[in-house]
Scaffold this motif. Structure first.
Motif, short mmCIF file in Angstrom:
data_model
loop_
_atom_site.label_atom_id
_atom_site.label_comp_id
_atom_site.label_asym_id
_atom_site.label_seq_id
_atom_site.Cartn_x
_atom_site.Cartn_y
_atom_site.Cartn_z
N PRO A 143 -18.86 -24.57 58.49
CA PRO A 143 -19.89 -24.34 57.47
C PRO A 143 -20.98 -25.40 57.55
CG PRO A 143 -17.95 -25.34 56.48
CD PRO A 143 -17.58 -25.02 57.90
N PRO A 144 -22.25 -24.99 57.48
CA PRO A 144 -23.34 -25.99 57.51
C PRO A 144 -23.27 -26.89 56.28
CG PRO A 144 -24.20 -23.82 57.00
CD PRO A 144 -22.77 -23.62 57.39
N THR A 145 -23.60 -28.15 56.47
CA THR A 145 -23.63 -29.11 55.37
C THR A 145 -24.68 -28.69 54.35
OG1 THR A 145 -22.86 -30.90 56.78
CG2 THR A 145 -24.11 -31.54 54.83
N ASP B 272 -13.15 -37.47 54.17
CA ASP B 272 -12.95 -36.16 53.57
C ASP B 272 -14.28 -35.45 53.33
OD1 ASP B 272 -11.47 -34.02 52.55
OD2 ASP B 272 -11.56 -34.78 50.50
N GLY B 273 -15.21 -35.62 54.26
CA GLY B 273 -16.51 -34.96 54.18
C GLY B 273 -17.52 -35.66 53.30
N PRO C 89 -21.01 -34.65 60.37
CA PRO C 89 -21.05 -34.12 58.99
C PRO C 89 -22.45 -34.03 58.39
CG PRO C 89 -19.25 -35.71 59.24
CD PRO C 89 -20.11 -35.82 60.47
N LEU C 90 -23.45 -34.61 59.05
CA LEU C 90 -24.82 -34.39 58.59
C LEU C 90 -25.28 -32.98 58.94
CD1 LEU C 90 -26.40 -37.77 59.78
CD2 LEU C 90 -25.81 -37.15 57.43
N PHE C 91 -24.55 -32.33 59.84
CA PHE C 91 -24.91 -31.00 60.31
C PHE C 91 -23.94 -29.93 59.81
CE2 PHE C 91 -27.24 -33.81 62.92
CZ PHE C 91 -28.28 -33.12 63.50
N VAL C 92 -22.65 -30.17 60.00
CA VAL C 92 -21.65 -29.18 59.58
C VAL C 92 -20.46 -29.89 58.94
CG1 VAL C 92 -22.27 -27.51 61.38
CG2 VAL C 92 -20.47 -29.19 61.82
N THR D 232 -21.41 -34.15 51.33
CA THR D 232 -22.55 -34.85 50.74
C THR D 232 -23.83 -34.13 51.13
OG1 THR D 232 -21.39 -36.98 50.91
CG2 THR D 232 -23.79 -37.04 50.63
N PRO D 233 -24.62 -33.68 50.17
CA PRO D 233 -25.83 -32.93 50.51
C PRO D 233 -26.85 -33.80 51.25
CG PRO D 233 -25.75 -33.39 48.15
CD PRO D 233 -24.43 -33.80 48.71
N VAL D 234 -27.56 -33.17 52.17
CA VAL D 234 -28.48 -33.88 53.06
C VAL D 234 -29.85 -33.21 53.01
CG1 VAL D 234 -28.94 -34.56 55.45
CG2 VAL D 234 -26.58 -34.51 54.60
#
Length: 417
Positions: free
Chosen positions: A109-111, A224-225, A261-264, A268-270
């Motif tokens: 899933p995309p971040t 944990d993301g 995790p900055l991508f998928v 944490t919203p980016v």
């Protein structure tokens, strides 16, 4: 191959003009304020000022038209991204870096987005308004589009700024971060022009009561993301991340830096999330005909764009070349503006790796008469979460916009002004 852009009616008059030049003392004070108070640290490039001493004046009706077009383009861009995200073959066609292709696989899933910011570069041409590209990965220019027009408008009664992209972005970031902790703003060390962007945004966030930290990607760890800042002074998860670090640069980082995790898969919203790399590619038009999304506005405004293998750029100067992930015009190339050796070198690069380039038909921008001579303007319209938010103006003597272009305040006047 993309379809050729449908021409608008030939322009009857230029809906944009240059205002008068500021008095020398007033312009000196404006420059000083931008440099010392507004994080515009590169007000001087060599012997040339980076700020125009006059505004660009746009009537209110034209601004409403451009804002509407930018919002339509945003909607179409997001729809295209969602399709390409699940189609690896198209990701290869647009020259998405292989490391990113491996990330955007099934079940990843995309971040989430803390905000989505895009900037569409409009040019008034002999065929009407055209768009040269969208800056959808890490668009900059916030202080030039926020503070410069506000300061310039003080000298021109009856005018106003087109908007405030900084405020719109900060509002979105604070809404995304909520009470989860600090915000980290990431840029590449050593790039002053990038650091001044995040320093400007960080101050605006702090002025609104948020804890904002300027950092680089290797200062972030994920558990944990959730993103955490590597610092003895900061505890707990970050509320949001502002990524002012180009997507194609991440694969070059040391393997110890966990940037995926900055991508998928991140929680944490980016801003902007990594999915923006899909629409940042200048090769995106090459897959339009394979998408279900309606891209009517894009088809109307973007000049015809082809794979270099399908365009006569080597013998026809009516085409320009640019790399798939061109930034600030750094690879925009036109044979008449290059030496024979430069052109031969470029032609060899494109011939050896054509899948990393595009050929695009040239358009003719209508020049403006300004107090410093004829200049070609570019009107960069921001959208934040789909709504038009402001304008970044630039002028240049060249037939394309690059890092040497001069920043100019864009002010809105009444239609009959």
């Amino acid at each position: 191959m993309s379809r050729a852009a449908q021409a608008e009616d030939p322009p009857r008059c230029v809906p944009l003009r240059a205002g008068p030049v500021l008095e020398r003392a007033a312009f000196h004070e404006l420059r000083r304020t931008m440099e010392l108070s507004c994080f515009k640290w590169d007000v001087q490039v060599g012997d040339t000022t980076a700020l125009a001493p006059f505004p660009l004046l746009l009537d209110a009706a034209t601004w409403a038209h451009l804002a509407d077009l930018a919002e339509r383009l945003t909607h179409e861009t997001l729809a295209a991204e969602q399709e390409i995200l699940h189609r690896p073959a198209l990701q290869r066609r647009i020259s998405l870096p292989r490391a990113h292709q491996r990330l955007f696989g099934p079940g990843a899933p995309p971040t989430p987005a803390a905000a989505r910011v895009m900037r569409f570069d409009f040019h008034f041409t002999t065929e009407g308004w055209r768009v040269s590209e969208v800056n959808s990965d890490v668009p900059g220019g916030y202080t030039e589009a926020t503070h410069l027009p506000a300061l310039m408008a003080g000298f021109f009664p009856g005018t106003r700024a087109a908007g405030d992209p900084t405020k719109h972005l900060v509002d979105a970031l604070l809404g995304a971060a909520q009470d989860l902790g600090s915000l980290a703003l990431l840029s590449a060390p050593g790039f002053m022009e990038d650091h001044q962007v995040i320093a400007h945004l960080a101050r605006e966030l702090r002025d609104r009561g948020a804890a904002a930290v300027c950092a680089s990607p290797d200062h972030i760890r994920f558990h944990d993301g959730r993103a955490h800042l590597v610092s003895a002074q900061q505890g707990g998860p970050l509320g949001a991340i502002v990524r002012f670090y180009q997507a194609e640069w991440f694969p070059r980082l040391p393997s110890a830096v966990d940037w995926a995790p900055l991508f998928v898969g991140g929680r944490t919203p980016v801003c902007n999330p990594g999915i923006a790399a899909l629409s940042e590619s200048k090769r995106l038009p090459l897959v339009w005909d394979e998408l279900g999304a309606r891209l009517d506005t894009w088809r109307r405004l973007l000049p015809e764009t082809r794979d270099p293998r399908d365009a006569p750029w080597a013998r026809d100067d009516g085409w320009i070349l640019k790399s798939a992930y061109c930034n600030t015009g750094d690879t925009v190339s036109m044979r008449p503006h290059m030496t024979p050796l430069q052109w031969a070198t470029l032609a060899l690069r494109v011939s050896l790796a054509p899948s990393g380039w595009v050929a695009q038909r040239r358009f003719v921008t209508v020049p403006l008469e300004t107090p410093i001579g004829p200049r070609l303007p570019c009107i960069g319209v921001y959208t934040v979460d789909g709504r038009a938010a402001g304008v970044y103006g630039r002028v240049t003597e060249k037939p394309f916009i690059d890092g040497a272009a001069t920043d100019a305040a864009v002010l809105i006047t009444e239609t009959d002004a």
